[in-house]
Write an enzyme that holds these catalytic residues in place. Sequence first.
Site, PDB file in Angstrom:
ATOM      1  CD  GLU A  32      -2.817  16.258 -73.771  1.00 17.08           C
ATOM      2  OE1 GLU A  32      -3.248  15.286 -74.397  1.00 17.08           O
ATOM      3  OE2 GLU A  32      -2.530  16.204 -72.566  1.00 17.08           O
ATOM      4  CG  HIS A  92      12.203   6.933 -99.707  1.00 18.37           C
ATOM      5  ND1 HIS A  92      12.781   6.879-100.951  1.00 18.37           N
ATOM      6  CD2 HIS A  92      13.209   6.743 -98.814  1.00 18.37           C
ATOM      7  CE1 HIS A  92      14.077   6.651-100.823  1.00 18.37           C
ATOM      8  NE2 HIS A  92      14.358   6.566 -99.529  1.00 18.37           N
ATOM      9  CE  LYS A  98      -9.348  12.771 -69.984  1.00 16.87           C
ATOM     10  NZ  LYS A  98      -8.503  12.675 -68.799  1.00 16.87           N
TER      11      LYS A  98
HETATM   12  O1  PA5 Z   1      -1.191  14.633 -70.299  1.00 12.75           O
HETATM   13  C1  PA5 Z   1      -2.300  14.453 -69.833  1.00 12.75           C
HETATM   14  O2  PA5 Z   1      -2.635  14.922 -68.725  1.00 12.75           O
HETATM   15  C2  PA5 Z   1      -3.353  13.628 -70.552  1.00 12.75           C
HETATM   16  O3  PA5 Z   1      -2.989  13.307 -71.839  1.00 12.75           O
HETATM   17  C3  PA5 Z   1      -3.591  12.343 -69.777  1.00 12.75           C
HETATM   18  O4  PA5 Z   1      -2.395  11.642 -69.659  1.00 12.75           O
HETATM   19  C4  PA5 Z   1      -4.646  11.464 -70.437  1.00 12.75           C
HETATM   20  O5  PA5 Z   1      -5.819  12.183 -70.664  1.00 12.75           O
HETATM   21  C5  PA5 Z   1      -4.947  10.262 -69.540  1.00 12.75           C
HETATM   22  O6  PA5 Z   1      -5.343  10.720 -68.279  1.00 12.75           O
HETATM   23  P1  PA5 Z   1      -5.303   9.782 -66.999  1.00 12.75           P
HETATM   24  O7  PA5 Z   1      -3.900   9.415 -66.726  1.00 12.75           O
HETATM   25  O8  PA5 Z   1      -5.901  10.622 -65.921  1.00 12.75           O
HETATM   26  O9  PA5 Z   1      -6.133   8.586 -67.307  1.00 12.75           O
END
Ligand code: PA5
Length: 492
Positions: free
Chosen positions: A318, A347, A461
Amino acid sequence: MRLSVLSSRSTKKEKTEYMARFNKNDFRIRFDFNNMMRDYIGAEQGIKETEIADVSKTVKDAFDSVKEQGGAGWQGWLDLPFNQKEIVDDIITTAKSVRKNFKTFVVLGIGGSALGPIAVFQALRHLHYNELPYKMRKGPKFYVEDNIDPERMAALLDIIDVKTTMFNVITKSGATSETMSQYLVITDILKKALGADYASHVIATTDKEKGNLIKLAKKEGFKTFYIPSGVGGRFSEMSPVGLLPAAVLGIDVKKMLLGAADMIKMGFKTANPYKNMPLMAATLQYIAIGKGKNISVMMPYADSLKYIADWYCQLWGESLGKAVDKSGKEVYAGQTPVKALGVTDQHSQIQLYTEGPFDKVITLIAVEAFRTEVMIPEGLEDFPDVNFLCGNTMGTLLNTERKATEYALAKKHRLNRTITLPAVNEYTIGQLLMLFMMETAFVGAMLNIDTFNQPGVEEGKNATYAMFGRKGYEAKKAELDSAKAKAEKYII
Ligand code: PA5
């Protein structure tokens, strides 16, 4: 004296006593990058020292920019090991009360609000923790619900009693559909079971001002912990996101923060990568990415570290997977993270890693001394092909297989590096998680991308909100409605 003076044949008592005499110098993690280098894996694939020298300006600029912005903007996570004394005290007090009063602790969250708690739980608690009798667990059973699969939610409700369960709802944005739908399901059940008292079964971990969860927490009177504004989901394990679940599990969160703090100190001490573990790790990955190594395999040789690889995959994927750089130029940056487990995946995946395309950097994580050992008994003298195993420990076998894999990868000219933990404990896990967070920030700076946003996640989202008819998403709904309909001829 290093921990390695303990042999794999040391008794459990000797190991326990050694670990109890905690001296952090015994538990410094180490980074071995020999097998990233030309002298060890050959001229065609290996990295030359001159290549490291050639990128020294980029490396120095990245070091300066991450260090200068440490604590500012989206780099608030670099302050967490140093600025949370009162919060940590509150977390420890709250955790003590939860451990005393609840039989089950359930985290509701997803992505960065779940992967850290899962990784630390697996690393620092018994591998069958929930199946242990209470007198061995000494704390509540622990579950992290990080999906909205209805079968999984129903299965959880089959095995817990909400009247003796504490729910920790974690969402930085306070708006994530998955977590908020879980919140709605659980609070509805809690209200029916407990009436007004239900609020004492919910702890909210969220942003101090933004989002719906903080509004609900204030209205309903939930105990609340805040995720600081400059700490994004995947960088939040050292905030209450990770610290509260860890403390509820009886984990020493102060030692975990100490490990993270010591890694930050090393990472900001010098711009010389040969003396800076996160910076050298980042520099090598940056050079490897430039040479078309598009895949980063994370392969711990310990079941306890299995979910560190999952956590790493989100952090790396990410943070670095970005279409444009900071100047707006299209770069399509990133290196695809892949998780593997030693020896299990020897394996299944190692054939590909040793003989497939030259497109990977493989990171092995080694554990020097396991917290417990299992002896492979003697007694098969008549079967020499099996007998060679007898009298060794399983830990010795596992580490020998790791060294053999490292050798096999190097022999086939595959870039690989090994991070060694003297043992798995709070201090080494704190160092390891911070090593990866700093490495990610440094590589992001070298690539000149925004490491801390996630526009690709936001798009999905927003599309979900639009499909559900959420107010304010009418334009997105119109965009989705105008998308080309799928052709039947392409569905068989
Ligand atoms: O790293 C990030 O920002 C995302 O992966 C969030 O952790 C994930 O989308 C969950 O978001 P939130 O904590 O706002 O529910």
